[in-house]
Design an enzyme around this catalytic site. Structure first.
Site, mmCIF file in Angstrom:
data_model
loop_
_atom_site.group_PDB
_atom_site.id
_atom_site.type_symbol
_atom_site.label_atom_id
_atom_site.label_comp_id
_atom_site.label_asym_id
_atom_site.label_seq_id
_atom_site.Cartn_x
_atom_site.Cartn_y
_atom_site.Cartn_z
ATOM 1 N N GLY A 10 -7.467 -3.515 -8.948
ATOM 2 C CA GLY A 10 -6.679 -3.222 -7.742
ATOM 3 C C GLY A 10 -6.281 -1.754 -7.655
ATOM 4 O O GLY A 10 -6.678 -0.938 -8.496
ATOM 5 N N LEU A 33 -10.732 -10.488 -7.912
ATOM 6 C CA LEU A 33 -11.351 -9.704 -6.823
ATOM 7 C C LEU A 33 -10.947 -10.204 -5.438
ATOM 8 O O LEU A 33 -11.680 -10.020 -4.461
ATOM 9 C CB LEU A 33 -12.880 -9.692 -6.978
ATOM 10 C CG LEU A 33 -13.393 -9.124 -8.324
ATOM 11 C CD1 LEU A 33 -14.930 -9.157 -8.346
ATOM 12 C CD2 LEU A 33 -12.889 -7.707 -8.591
ATOM 13 N N SER A 124 8.805 -4.490 -7.706
ATOM 14 C CA SER A 124 8.807 -3.730 -6.453
ATOM 15 C C SER A 124 10.231 -3.454 -5.989
ATOM 16 O O SER A 124 11.130 -4.269 -6.229
ATOM 17 C CB SER A 124 8.076 -4.553 -5.382
ATOM 18 O OG SER A 124 8.318 -4.020 -4.098
ATOM 19 N N TYR A 148 6.974 -12.909 -0.559
ATOM 20 C CA TYR A 148 6.334 -11.991 -1.527
ATOM 21 C C TYR A 148 7.407 -11.366 -2.419
ATOM 22 O O TYR A 148 7.324 -11.434 -3.649
ATOM 23 C CB TYR A 148 5.548 -10.885 -0.810
ATOM 24 C CG TYR A 148 5.364 -9.680 -1.692
ATOM 25 C CD1 TYR A 148 6.147 -8.540 -1.511
ATOM 26 C CD2 TYR A 148 4.473 -9.719 -2.751
ATOM 27 C CE1 TYR A 148 6.029 -7.464 -2.366
ATOM 28 C CE2 TYR A 148 4.347 -8.642 -3.602
ATOM 29 C CZ TYR A 148 5.137 -7.512 -3.410
ATOM 30 O OH TYR A 148 5.024 -6.450 -4.268
ATOM 31 N N LYS A 152 8.509 -11.708 -6.681
ATOM 32 C CA LYS A 152 8.779 -10.624 -7.638
ATOM 33 C C LYS A 152 10.142 -10.839 -8.297
ATOM 34 O O LYS A 152 10.307 -10.713 -9.506
ATOM 35 C CB LYS A 152 8.754 -9.265 -6.935
ATOM 36 C CG LYS A 152 7.375 -8.811 -6.486
ATOM 37 C CD LYS A 152 6.440 -8.580 -7.655
ATOM 38 C CE LYS A 152 5.099 -8.028 -7.201
ATOM 39 N NZ LYS A 152 4.138 -7.905 -8.327
ATOM 40 N N TYR A 176 8.370 -0.463 -8.295
ATOM 41 C CA TYR A 176 7.681 0.620 -7.567
ATOM 42 C C TYR A 176 8.349 0.821 -6.219
ATOM 43 O O TYR A 176 8.666 -0.165 -5.548
ATOM 44 C CB TYR A 176 6.239 0.255 -7.263
ATOM 45 C CG TYR A 176 5.403 -0.236 -8.401
ATOM 46 C CD1 TYR A 176 4.311 -1.052 -8.150
ATOM 47 C CD2 TYR A 176 5.671 0.093 -9.726
ATOM 48 C CE1 TYR A 176 3.507 -1.532 -9.173
ATOM 49 C CE2 TYR A 176 4.884 -0.380 -10.758
ATOM 50 C CZ TYR A 176 3.803 -1.182 -10.467
ATOM 51 O OH TYR A 176 3.007 -1.659 -11.476
ATOM 52 N N ARG A 289 9.489 -3.355 13.306
ATOM 53 C CA ARG A 289 8.816 -4.490 12.651
ATOM 54 C C ARG A 289 9.894 -5.351 12.004
ATOM 55 O O ARG A 289 10.796 -4.835 11.342
ATOM 56 C CB ARG A 289 7.841 -3.971 11.595
ATOM 57 C CG ARG A 289 7.118 -5.021 10.805
ATOM 58 C CD ARG A 289 6.051 -4.436 9.895
ATOM 59 N NE ARG A 289 6.655 -3.582 8.854
ATOM 60 C CZ ARG A 289 5.931 -2.993 7.893
ATOM 61 N NH1 ARG A 289 4.613 -3.128 7.847
ATOM 62 N NH2 ARG A 289 6.528 -2.255 6.980
HETATM 63 C C1 WQD Z 1 6.572 2.085 5.449
HETATM 64 C C2 WQD Z 1 7.186 2.596 6.736
HETATM 65 C C3 WQD Z 1 7.364 0.939 8.469
HETATM 66 C C4 WQD Z 1 3.031 0.473 9.035
HETATM 67 C C5 WQD Z 1 6.004 -2.518 1.628
HETATM 68 C C6 WQD Z 1 6.438 -3.704 0.854
HETATM 69 C C7 WQD Z 1 6.811 -3.297 -0.536
HETATM 70 C C8 WQD Z 1 5.677 -2.520 -1.166
HETATM 71 C C9 WQD Z 1 5.290 -1.334 -0.314
HETATM 72 C C10 WQD Z 1 4.367 -4.020 -2.519
HETATM 73 C C11 WQD Z 1 8.176 1.608 7.358
HETATM 74 C C12 WQD Z 1 6.405 2.050 8.876
HETATM 75 C C13 WQD Z 1 4.281 0.855 8.573
HETATM 76 C C14 WQD Z 1 2.626 0.837 10.342
HETATM 77 C C15 WQD Z 1 4.713 1.955 10.665
HETATM 78 N N1 WQD Z 1 4.553 -3.344 -1.367
HETATM 79 N N2 WQD Z 1 5.099 1.591 9.375
HETATM 80 N N3 WQD Z 1 3.487 1.561 11.114
HETATM 81 O O1 WQD Z 1 7.445 -1.862 4.267
HETATM 82 O O2 WQD Z 1 8.345 0.149 2.961
HETATM 83 O O3 WQD Z 1 7.071 -1.618 1.769
HETATM 84 O O4 WQD Z 1 4.930 -1.863 0.974
HETATM 85 O O5 WQD Z 1 5.088 -4.037 -3.481
HETATM 86 O O6 WQD Z 1 7.056 -4.455 -1.278
HETATM 87 O O7 WQD Z 1 7.588 -4.233 1.477
HETATM 88 O O8 WQD Z 1 5.885 -0.091 3.325
HETATM 89 O O9 WQD Z 1 3.971 1.114 4.288
HETATM 90 O O10 WQD Z 1 4.563 -1.188 5.217
HETATM 91 O O11 WQD Z 1 6.044 0.776 5.707
HETATM 92 O O12 WQD Z 1 5.482 2.612 11.384
HETATM 93 O O13 WQD Z 1 1.506 0.493 10.826
HETATM 94 O O14 WQD Z 1 6.161 2.783 7.695
HETATM 95 O O15 WQD Z 1 8.183 0.545 9.557
HETATM 96 O O16 WQD Z 1 9.234 2.364 7.934
HETATM 97 P P1 WQD Z 1 7.283 -0.860 3.173
HETATM 98 P P2 WQD Z 1 5.026 0.122 4.653
#
Ligand code: WQD
Length: 330
Positions: A10, A33, A124, A148, A152, A176, A289
């Protein structure tokens, strides 16, 4: 003695395997995979010049997992394997609970049976829910808003109870923040199946014309420019954090935030990506979102002090490396 890396094909797992091989560890990968590709093994060899032992199966099969413990002389485990799409977990909670929990329980039971006591677990920042203040420290309250994140949190609880019952285990939980970026070779990077849920993979697809436009989820948050703020950390800083955790002589159960300690907004990230790569990202502002929080960034003092964790890369590096990867893989 070998390091077992579950989910080692991954995004974060493969970068961690590169660092382990560069530190002269022998590595065994188990990966089904489901969200990665087998050619990652070859790419790891191209980068490091070294081979790994690879098993392709689902860790929900305890008998297949037992064969690995029987055959390989495992000293420690780094456990990445698990389903990780927040949105999908809301639609299919049972699949997430079954997969993420059963695979972990199988792993821990076999570790106990084969006297493998050291584990580094991929957790996370999502376990912090919506923090009351910032930066987030490891002793902040824990709460989750999606299945999800709850898997964790449940696995962290299982690890804490296991340690309570048997303190010969050496357990490190790494929380993370937002991993982005890619190995400088452009051979490894984030390449999720289907439409990306996360911001950077989506930006990457728009940058190379694979997707037409990026939706910015809300610009009415209580942040510098109204868009969501997150603590983006280069995947190569994150991966090296696992090597530091493995080498950490401190026994017992340890929990560390892995981030940079700095927050970046969605618009700041997009602007930086455009500036360092000389591209324009087509975007539109849409509604928030469901489940998103205003801002989230880490205190990494504990990781700095106890692990010697020092992020080396900045947002410009993360944007440059991300674009370099997506150009090479499309
Ligand atoms: C980041 C920012 C969105 C997509 C998630 C999981 C977390 C970890 C990391 C696994 C936010 C904005 C996003 C888009 C946007 N994953 N956004 N348009 O939500 O902080 O964390 O991923 O461990 O557990 O919750 O990350 O990248 O989805 O969003 O505007 O198409 O980008 O609103 O502010 P997030 P993200």
């Amino acid at each position: 003695m070998k390091i077992l890396v579950t989910g080692g094909c991954g995004y974060i797992g493969s970068h961690t395997v590169v660092d382990l091989l560069n530190e002269n560890y022998d590595v065994v990968i188990i990966d089904n995979l489901s969200n990665s590709k087998k050619d990652v093994i070859e790419k790891i060899k191209k980068i490091t010049g070294k081979n790994v032992t690879f098993y392709e199966f689902d860790m929900c099969s305890k008998e297949k997992l037992r064969e690995v413990f029987e055959k390989e002389n495992i000293s420690s485990v780094i456990h990445f394997a698990g389903l990780k799409a927040v949105g999908e977990s809301v639609e299919k909670p049972l699949m997430y609970y079954e997969n993420n929990l059963i695979s972990t329980l199988n792993l821990l039971e076999l570790m106990k049976e084969y006297n493998v006591k050291k584990i580094v677990f991929s957790s996370s920042a999502t376990v912090y829910g919506n923090p009351k203040s910032l930066p987030i420290k490891e002793d902040f309250p824990l709460s989750t808003t999606n299945p999800y994140g709850t898997t964790k949190l449940m696995i962290e609880r299982i690890l804490k109870d296991l340690y309570q019952a048997n303190n010969s285990f050496d357990i490190t939980i790494l929380r993370y923040f937002n991993p982005i970026g890619a190995h400088f070779s452009g051979l490894l990077g984030e390449d999720p199946n289907g439409i990306p849920n996360n911001l950077m993979p989506y930006i990457m697809k728009v940058a190379v014309g694979k997707l037409p436009i990026l939706s910015v989820f809300g610009n009415d948050y209580n942040t510098i420019d109204g868009t969501g703020v997150r603590d983006y950390v280069h995947v190569c800083d994150l991966s090296y954090g696992h090597v530091l955790a493995l080498k950490n002589p401190k026994p017992g159960l340890k929990i560390y935030n892995l981030g940079t300690g700095r927050g970046t907004s969605v618009l700041e990230l997009i602007n930086t990506f455009e500036k360092v790569n000389g591209v324009t990202i087509n975007k539109k502002i849409v509604g928030r979102r469901e489940g998103d929080i205003d801002a989230c960034y880490a205190s990494i003092d504990k990781a700095k002090e106890e692990l010697g964790f020092e992020p080396r890369y900045n947002i410009e590096d993360m944007c440059k490396d991300s674009y370099n990867f997506v150009k090479k893989s499309n």
